[in-house]
Design a protein around this motif. Structure first.
Motif, short mmCIF file in Angstrom:
data_model
loop_
_atom_site.label_atom_id
_atom_site.label_comp_id
_atom_site.label_asym_id
_atom_site.label_seq_id
_atom_site.Cartn_x
_atom_site.Cartn_y
_atom_site.Cartn_z
N TYR A 90 0.81 -1.22 0.00
CA TYR A 90 0.00 0.00 0.00
C TYR A 90 0.85 1.28 0.00
O TYR A 90 0.30 2.38 0.04
CB TYR A 90 -0.91 0.06 1.23
CG TYR A 90 -2.01 -0.98 1.31
CD1 TYR A 90 -2.52 -1.59 0.18
CD2 TYR A 90 -2.56 -1.34 2.54
CE1 TYR A 90 -3.52 -2.54 0.28
CE2 TYR A 90 -3.57 -2.28 2.64
CZ TYR A 90 -4.05 -2.88 1.50
OH TYR A 90 -5.05 -3.81 1.60
N VAL A 107 3.25 -0.06 8.42
CA VAL A 107 2.72 0.38 9.72
C VAL A 107 3.43 -0.36 10.87
O VAL A 107 4.13 -1.34 10.64
CB VAL A 107 1.18 0.24 9.80
CG1 VAL A 107 0.51 1.29 8.92
CG2 VAL A 107 0.72 -1.15 9.43
N CYS A 113 -1.66 0.90 12.58
CA CYS A 113 -2.93 0.38 12.04
C CYS A 113 -4.00 0.52 13.12
O CYS A 113 -3.87 -0.04 14.21
CB CYS A 113 -2.75 -1.08 11.66
SG CYS A 113 -4.31 -1.90 11.32
N PRO A 114 -5.11 1.24 12.84
CA PRO A 114 -6.15 1.40 13.85
C PRO A 114 -6.77 0.07 14.30
O PRO A 114 -7.25 -0.03 15.43
CB PRO A 114 -7.19 2.30 13.18
CG PRO A 114 -6.79 2.44 11.76
CD PRO A 114 -5.39 1.97 11.60
N MET A 115 -6.74 -0.94 13.43
CA MET A 115 -7.32 -2.23 13.84
C MET A 115 -6.52 -2.82 15.02
O MET A 115 -7.08 -3.50 15.88
CB MET A 115 -7.33 -3.22 12.67
CG MET A 115 -8.22 -4.38 13.00
SD MET A 115 -8.21 -5.82 11.94
CE MET A 115 -7.80 -5.33 10.35
N ASN A 136 -2.37 -7.96 12.37
CA ASN A 136 -2.60 -6.52 12.59
C ASN A 136 -3.01 -6.26 14.04
O ASN A 136 -4.10 -5.80 14.33
CB ASN A 136 -3.73 -6.02 11.67
CG ASN A 136 -3.43 -6.18 10.21
OD1 ASN A 136 -2.80 -7.15 9.81
ND2 ASN A 136 -3.85 -5.23 9.40
N CYS A 146 -11.14 -3.74 9.70
CA CYS A 146 -10.35 -2.65 9.10
C CYS A 146 -11.28 -1.48 8.72
O CYS A 146 -12.17 -1.64 7.88
CB CYS A 146 -9.64 -3.18 7.85
SG CYS A 146 -9.04 -1.85 6.81
N PRO A 147 -11.05 -0.30 9.32
CA PRO A 147 -11.92 0.84 9.01
C PRO A 147 -11.84 1.28 7.55
O PRO A 147 -12.79 1.87 7.04
CB PRO A 147 -11.42 1.94 9.95
CG PRO A 147 -10.13 1.48 10.50
CD PRO A 147 -10.04 0.00 10.34
N THR A 148 -10.76 0.97 6.88
CA THR A 148 -10.64 1.35 5.46
C THR A 148 -11.51 0.43 4.59
O THR A 148 -12.38 0.90 3.84
CB THR A 148 -9.17 1.27 4.99
OG1 THR A 148 -8.38 2.10 5.82
CG2 THR A 148 -9.02 1.68 3.54
N HIS A 149 -11.28 -0.87 4.71
CA HIS A 149 -12.04 -1.81 3.86
C HIS A 149 -13.53 -1.82 4.19
O HIS A 149 -14.37 -2.10 3.33
CB HIS A 149 -11.45 -3.22 3.98
CG HIS A 149 -10.13 -3.36 3.29
ND1 HIS A 149 -8.93 -3.07 3.90
CD2 HIS A 149 -9.83 -3.72 2.02
CE1 HIS A 149 -7.95 -3.26 3.05
NE2 HIS A 149 -8.45 -3.66 1.89
N GLU A 209 -10.53 -8.46 4.10
CA GLU A 209 -10.91 -7.53 5.18
C GLU A 209 -12.23 -6.81 4.84
O GLU A 209 -12.78 -6.09 5.67
CB GLU A 209 -9.81 -6.49 5.41
CG GLU A 209 -8.58 -7.06 6.10
CD GLU A 209 -7.44 -6.05 6.18
OE1 GLU A 209 -7.67 -4.86 5.93
OE2 GLU A 209 -6.32 -6.47 6.50
N CYS A 250 -6.19 4.20 2.87
CA CYS A 250 -5.74 4.00 4.25
C CYS A 250 -4.79 5.16 4.60
O CYS A 250 -3.64 5.17 4.15
CB CYS A 250 -5.04 2.66 4.43
SG CYS A 250 -4.38 2.51 6.11
N ASN A 267 -3.36 5.80 7.24
CA ASN A 267 -2.24 5.36 8.07
C ASN A 267 -1.08 4.87 7.21
O ASN A 267 0.07 5.20 7.45
CB ASN A 267 -2.71 4.26 9.02
CG ASN A 267 -3.91 4.74 9.81
OD1 ASN A 267 -3.75 5.46 10.78
ND2 ASN A 267 -5.11 4.41 9.36
N MET A 268 -1.43 4.11 6.19
CA MET A 268 -0.40 3.66 5.25
C MET A 268 0.18 4.83 4.46
O MET A 268 1.31 4.80 4.03
CB MET A 268 -1.01 2.63 4.27
CG MET A 268 -1.17 1.27 4.87
SD MET A 268 0.43 0.44 4.94
CE MET A 268 -0.06 -1.14 5.61
FE1 SF4 Z 1 -4.93 -1.22 9.13
FE2 SF4 Z 1 -4.89 0.38 6.99
FE3 SF4 Z 1 -4.33 -2.20 6.73
FE4 SF4 Z 1 -6.82 -1.41 7.27
S1 SF4 Z 1 -5.66 -0.98 5.41
S2 SF4 Z 1 -5.75 -3.11 8.24
S3 SF4 Z 1 -6.45 0.35 8.60
S4 SF4 Z 1 -3.17 -0.68 7.89
#
Ligand code: SF4
Ligand code: 13P
Length: 305
Positions: A26, A61, A86-88, A114, A172-175, A200, A260, A262-263
């Motif tokens: 990512y 991350v 990673c917020p997860m 994660n 995962c808040p992104t997916h 995810e 994402c 964070n990425m």
């Molecule tokens: Fe975590 Fe981002 Fe990967 Fe989702 S995409 S699991 S929020 S690092």
């Protein structure tokens, strides 16, 4: 300095200072170009062992850098941007695991990679999206508590129907930003595209997919497929990377929501600063924590191949 000049400096410095750069899929394409290895979470965990360099810079991350440190305690491991987490991984603590163990006695506790290192001290085995099915099939345990990603867990459970799974409500808040309506609308825009997504994603999204797999799995599938158009249900960067890899094919994102942040924290300059020792964060973990958390990661490596 332009991007090309900065990349040349990084390539020169990493050679001079004996540094290996690992980048998650990512990461942005300018970072891919200077990395020694790019891949999914499982590939990153395994790659550091093979690297002859004494220092590893992780462009990804925090849990990825910590996994490398756990498997390679003798190496110096740097996280290129200390804010990239990673917020997860924050959804489940070691105390939560200990409570769940009381609620589900006799269950094998399987954690997605994660997660934090502290939490990994309390679990039995760790898996990634590309290794989960293989590892859980190989283990004799029938009852499995899969944490924290219930979407990935549901996808794994579907493939191992003879085992009994319990989940927690994490993910995962992104997916999870995309749903079936996003996919159906994107399919309407690109009726000839093959739909690939990450496990995810919500089950209602996975149900509509032609292929489900890790980031590396999706990229390999698209590269090897005879199809010409692909709808990508994972972080948007994969669309750009695949377009570079396969210029004769077309790649589309399901939704602009699939970013994402964070990425995306890590920049090429962060990688430069980390390689040259001006920035980044060296991963230092208490010895006892490392000793305890390492067991479940080593189990992943033994069973994951
Ligand atoms: Fe975590 Fe981002 Fe990967 Fe989702 S995409 S699991 S929020 S690092
Ligand atoms: P993989 O690269 O292992 O598929 O994981 C995706 C992800 O979300 C990493 O945080």
């Amino acid at each position: 300095m332009n991007t090309r000049e900065l990349q040349d400096k990084i390539l020169q410095k990493k050679k001079e200072l004996d540094v290996c750069i690992l980048a998650h899929a990512y990461q942005s394409h300018d970072i891919w170009d200077v990395a020694d290895y790019v891949g999914d979470s499982y590939g990153l965990a395994r790659q550091a062992e093979k690297a002859p360099q004494k220092t590893v810079v992780m462009s990804g991350v925090r849990f990825m850098a910590e996994t490398v440190k756990l498997l390679n305690p003798e190496k110096k491991v740097q996280l290129a941007n200390p804010l990239a987490g990673c917020p997860m991984a924050m959804q489940c603590s070691r105390e939560d695991v200990l409570e769940m163990r009381e609620q589900y006695p006799g269950y094998l506790v399987c954690a997605y990679i994660n997660t934090t290192t502290d939490m990994k001290r309390a679990v039995d085995v760790v898996v990634t999206s590309s290794s989960a099915v293989k590892i859980l099939r190989a283990l004799p345990d029938k009852n499995i508590l899969f944490i924290p990603d219930c979407n990935l867990g549901a996808w794994v459970a579907k493939q191992i129907p003879d085992k009994n799974f319990k989940f927690m409500k994490g993910g995962c808040p992104t997916h999870m930003r995309i749903n079936a309506a996003h996919v159906l609308a994107a399919k309407k825009r690109h009726p000839d595209a093959v739909f690939c997504c990450h496990p995810e994603c919500l089950p209602e999204v996975s149900e509509l997919a032609d292929y489900i797999g890790s980031t590396t799995g999706i990229m390999k599938y698209c590269e090897e497929s005879d199809q010409k158009e692909f709808l990508i249900g994972t972080e948007q960067s994969i669309v750009q990377h695949m377009q570079f890899k396969c210029p004769d094919k077309r790649f589309y994102t399901v939704s602009n929501e699939l970013v994402c942040h964070n990425m995306k924290q890590t920049t090429l300059m962060d990688v430069y600063d980390s390689v040259t020792g001006r920035g980044g964060e060296e991963i230092v973990l208490p010895e006892k924590t490392m000793e305890e958390a390492k067991k479940c990661i080593q189990r992943m490596v033994e069973l994951g191949g």
